[in-house]
Design a protein around this motif. Structure first.
Motif, mmCIF file in Angstrom:
data_model
loop_
_atom_site.group_PDB
_atom_site.id
_atom_site.type_symbol
_atom_site.label_atom_id
_atom_site.label_comp_id
_atom_site.label_asym_id
_atom_site.label_seq_id
_atom_site.Cartn_x
_atom_site.Cartn_y
_atom_site.Cartn_z
ATOM 1 N N LEU A 194 -4.919 1.793 4.889
ATOM 2 C CA LEU A 194 -4.187 2.414 4.172
ATOM 3 C C LEU A 194 -4.472 2.377 2.713
ATOM 4 C CD1 LEU A 194 -0.819 1.964 6.082
ATOM 5 C CD2 LEU A 194 -2.331 3.981 6.055
ATOM 6 N N VAL A 195 -4.774 1.311 2.268
ATOM 7 C CA VAL A 195 -4.917 0.898 0.734
ATOM 8 C C VAL A 195 -6.210 1.844 0.384
ATOM 9 C CG1 VAL A 195 -5.628 -0.509 -1.157
ATOM 10 C CG2 VAL A 195 -3.896 -1.065 0.549
ATOM 11 N N HIS A 250 -1.743 -3.178 -2.650
ATOM 12 C CA HIS A 250 -1.735 -4.452 -1.841
ATOM 13 C C HIS A 250 -0.186 -4.798 -1.459
ATOM 14 C CE1 HIS A 250 -5.593 -4.550 0.540
ATOM 15 N NE2 HIS A 250 -6.074 -4.302 -0.704
ATOM 16 N N LEU A 287 2.889 2.933 1.409
ATOM 17 C CA LEU A 287 1.429 3.511 1.227
ATOM 18 C C LEU A 287 1.533 4.910 1.990
ATOM 19 C CD1 LEU A 287 -0.611 0.091 1.953
ATOM 20 C CD2 LEU A 287 -0.377 1.596 -0.176
ATOM 21 N N SER A 288 1.661 4.989 3.216
ATOM 22 C CA SER A 288 1.721 6.175 3.988
ATOM 23 C C SER A 288 2.580 7.271 3.256
ATOM 24 C CB SER A 288 2.179 6.093 5.511
ATOM 25 O OG SER A 288 1.591 5.054 6.299
ATOM 26 N N SER A 316 4.329 -1.984 0.999
ATOM 27 C CA SER A 316 4.340 -1.777 2.340
ATOM 28 C C SER A 316 3.459 -0.705 3.002
ATOM 29 C CB SER A 316 5.985 -1.671 2.809
ATOM 30 O OG SER A 316 6.408 -0.456 2.487
ATOM 31 N N GLU A 317 3.263 -0.687 4.149
ATOM 32 C CA GLU A 317 2.674 0.203 5.023
ATOM 33 C C GLU A 317 3.180 1.603 4.914
ATOM 34 O OE1 GLU A 317 1.374 -1.130 8.868
ATOM 35 O OE2 GLU A 317 0.405 -3.070 7.797
ATOM 36 N N GLU A 318 4.321 1.582 5.057
ATOM 37 C CA GLU A 318 5.205 2.817 5.007
ATOM 38 C C GLU A 318 5.136 3.580 3.597
ATOM 39 O OE1 GLU A 318 6.838 -0.339 5.966
ATOM 40 O OE2 GLU A 318 6.578 0.191 8.093
ATOM 41 N N GLY A 332 -4.270 -0.452 9.700
ATOM 42 C CA GLY A 332 -3.950 -1.923 8.747
ATOM 43 C C GLY A 332 -3.872 -1.493 7.707
ATOM 44 N N LYS A 333 -3.320 -2.398 6.799
ATOM 45 C CA LYS A 333 -2.774 -2.313 5.417
ATOM 46 C C LYS A 333 -4.175 -2.016 4.568
ATOM 47 C CE LYS A 333 0.619 -3.926 2.489
ATOM 48 N NZ LYS A 333 1.454 -5.123 2.129
#
Length: 138
Positions: free
Chosen positions: A122-123, A94, A101-102, A97-99, A118-119
């Protein structure tokens, strides 16, 4: 219904109407205007007292709602507390960042859905991809 200050200025019909409106009974016996005036003054006083008691009860209920339950002693934070590896891993994911994670999902062979996600999603996807990767490694 607004009340005039002095009920003696009212007609007998108006006195009776206000008594009924207040829920008071008409005095028994011969109805003199003075009897009706006295009954109306008494009924107004009783009504004011009932309204005051009702308002006090409402205020008391509001105060009871605002007051917290049984107070507890606060505990100091334990920064040395051990948490499970899985929980620590979730916290670490968590923080990313979202980037990032992607990127990690794609590097492990997973797919990132199109559009805005959302984050938390992605997690979750990354955890599932990591879990499948670990199962394949075994």
């Amino acid at each position: 219904m607004p009340f005039e200050e002095d009920p003696s200025n009212l007609s007998i019909g108006e006195l009776k109407k206000q008594l009924r409106w207040l829920g008071a009974s008409l005095p028994a016996g011969g109805l003199e205007k003075s009897d009706l005036v006295a009954a109306l003054k008494k009924a107004r006083a009783e009504k004011a007292d009932q309204d005051r008691q009702k308002e006090e009860k409402v205020q008391q209920q509001r105060q009871e709602k605002l007051q917290p339950g049984v107070p507890r002693e606060s505990r100091p934070l334990d920064y040395e507390q051990k948490i499970s590896k899985e929980k620590q891993e979730i916290v670490d994911l968590h923080v990313l960042s979202e980037e990032e994670l992607s990127r990690r999902i794609l590097s492990l062979g997973g797919s990132v859905p199109e559009g805005s996600v959302g984050k938390f999603y992605l997690v979750s996807v990354l955890k599932n991809v990591m879990k499948k990767e670990a199962e394949l490694a075994e």
